[in-house]
Design an enzyme around this catalytic site. Structure first.
Site, PDB file in Angstrom:
ATOM      1  N   HIS A  96      40.683  63.290  18.770  1.00 52.51           N
ATOM      2  CA  HIS A  96      39.699  63.447  17.691  1.00 52.51           C
ATOM      3  C   HIS A  96      38.925  62.139  17.477  1.00 52.51           C
ATOM      4  O   HIS A  96      37.716  62.146  17.290  1.00 52.51           O
ATOM      5  CB  HIS A  96      40.403  63.828  16.380  1.00 52.51           C
ATOM      6  CG  HIS A  96      41.112  65.150  16.419  1.00 52.51           C
ATOM      7  ND1 HIS A  96      42.412  65.329  16.018  1.00 52.51           N
ATOM      8  CD2 HIS A  96      40.693  66.377  16.817  1.00 52.51           C
ATOM      9  CE1 HIS A  96      42.762  66.597  16.139  1.00 52.51           C
ATOM     10  NE2 HIS A  96      41.737  67.264  16.630  1.00 52.51           N
ATOM     11  N   LYS A 154      46.206  78.579  10.240  1.00 56.50           N
ATOM     12  CA  LYS A 154      47.250  77.553  10.100  1.00 56.50           C
ATOM     13  C   LYS A 154      47.431  77.259   8.614  1.00 56.50           C
ATOM     14  O   LYS A 154      47.004  76.232   8.118  1.00 56.50           O
ATOM     15  CB  LYS A 154      46.837  76.267  10.833  1.00 56.50           C
ATOM     16  CG  LYS A 154      46.530  76.439  12.301  1.00 56.50           C
ATOM     17  CD  LYS A 154      46.007  75.119  12.873  1.00 56.50           C
ATOM     18  CE  LYS A 154      45.533  75.268  14.302  1.00 56.50           C
ATOM     19  NZ  LYS A 154      44.822  74.071  14.784  1.00 56.50           N
ATOM     20  N   ARG A 210      37.981  70.917  25.225  1.00 53.30           N
ATOM     21  CA  ARG A 210      38.962  70.467  26.213  1.00 53.30           C
ATOM     22  C   ARG A 210      39.025  71.369  27.431  1.00 53.30           C
ATOM     23  O   ARG A 210      39.303  70.936  28.531  1.00 53.30           O
ATOM     24  CB  ARG A 210      40.364  70.414  25.584  1.00 53.30           C
ATOM     25  CG  ARG A 210      40.579  69.245  24.673  1.00 53.30           C
ATOM     26  CD  ARG A 210      41.797  69.426  23.832  1.00 53.30           C
ATOM     27  NE  ARG A 210      41.606  70.539  22.905  1.00 53.30           N
ATOM     28  CZ  ARG A 210      42.455  70.880  21.957  1.00 53.30           C
ATOM     29  NH1 ARG A 210      43.564  70.216  21.804  1.00 53.30           N
ATOM     30  NH2 ARG A 210      42.194  71.889  21.152  1.00 53.30           N
ATOM     31  N   SER A 269      47.190  68.772  18.838  1.00 56.81           N
ATOM     32  CA  SER A 269      47.895  68.607  17.550  1.00 56.81           C
ATOM     33  C   SER A 269      49.145  69.485  17.461  1.00 56.81           C
ATOM     34  O   SER A 269      50.165  69.066  16.901  1.00 56.81           O
ATOM     35  CB  SER A 269      46.958  68.948  16.384  1.00 56.81           C
ATOM     36  OG  SER A 269      45.891  68.041  16.333  1.00 56.81           O
TER      37      SER A 269
END
Ligand code: ADP
Length: 151
Positions: free
Chosen positions: A18, A42, A92, A130
């Site tokens: 990040h 989440k 990514r 993460s």
């Protein structure tokens, strides 16, 4: 006119991946607002949100182009309120692409002035994730090499 981008995410935790997107974003924009949001997928955070704000501020200490904010509303509305015309995200892999593609179409519909800008991950940081960091930390593994601050 100052160019402001928001970089929204869960940041649970904020990683060196990040950080890299923010630093590269600062080459394109005058200001990057790191916006820690509530992601419906989440619900329960692992890392305390207020602690994460402090840690991120620590990571960008002295850089007045960076602001850290917690928000709990539509990203498209949050951007409008902060006069941010750009939405920064990192990519990514193809999984990220599929997800980001749908989100950016929706954000465009919600706020036609908001332009999404995607930066491809730096290869050496591409594997930083993460979710995996949370798992490793939970079972006592050392995650400090992946974070831009001491946890
Ligand atoms: P979200 O829950 O919204 O996906 P994340 O905190 O997981 O939030 O990620 C925020 C943004 O950072 C996303 O655009 C994600 O693709 C990007 N990102 C996450 N890890 C990396 C990394 N290692 N390199 C580049 N971009 C990343």
């Amino acid at each position: 006119m100052k160019k402001t981008a928001i970089f929204p995410g869960s940041f649970d935790p904020f990683t060196k991946g990040h950080q890299d997107i923010v630093l590269r974003g600062l080459q394109l924009f005058d200001k990057v607002i790191i916006a820690i949001g509530h992601n419906t997928k989440k619900h329960n955070r692992y890392f305390d949100i207020d602690k994460m704000v402090k840690k991120i501020e620590e990571a960008f200490d002295g850089n007045d182009g960076v602001e850290v904010v917690v928000y709990n509303e539509l990203t498209a509305s949050f951007a409008q309120k902060h006069d941010a015309k750009f939405l920064l995200r990192g990519l990514r892999n193809t999984t990220d692409f599929e997800y980001e593609n749908s989100i950016s179409q929706m954000n465009k519909y919600l706020n036609a002035e908001l332009e999404s800008v995607f930066l491809i991950t730096s290869p050496e940081l591409a594997a930083i994730n993460s979710t995996i960091i949370r798992e490793v930390h939970k079972y006592g593994g050392d995650v400090t090499p992946f974070l831009p601050y001491k946890i």
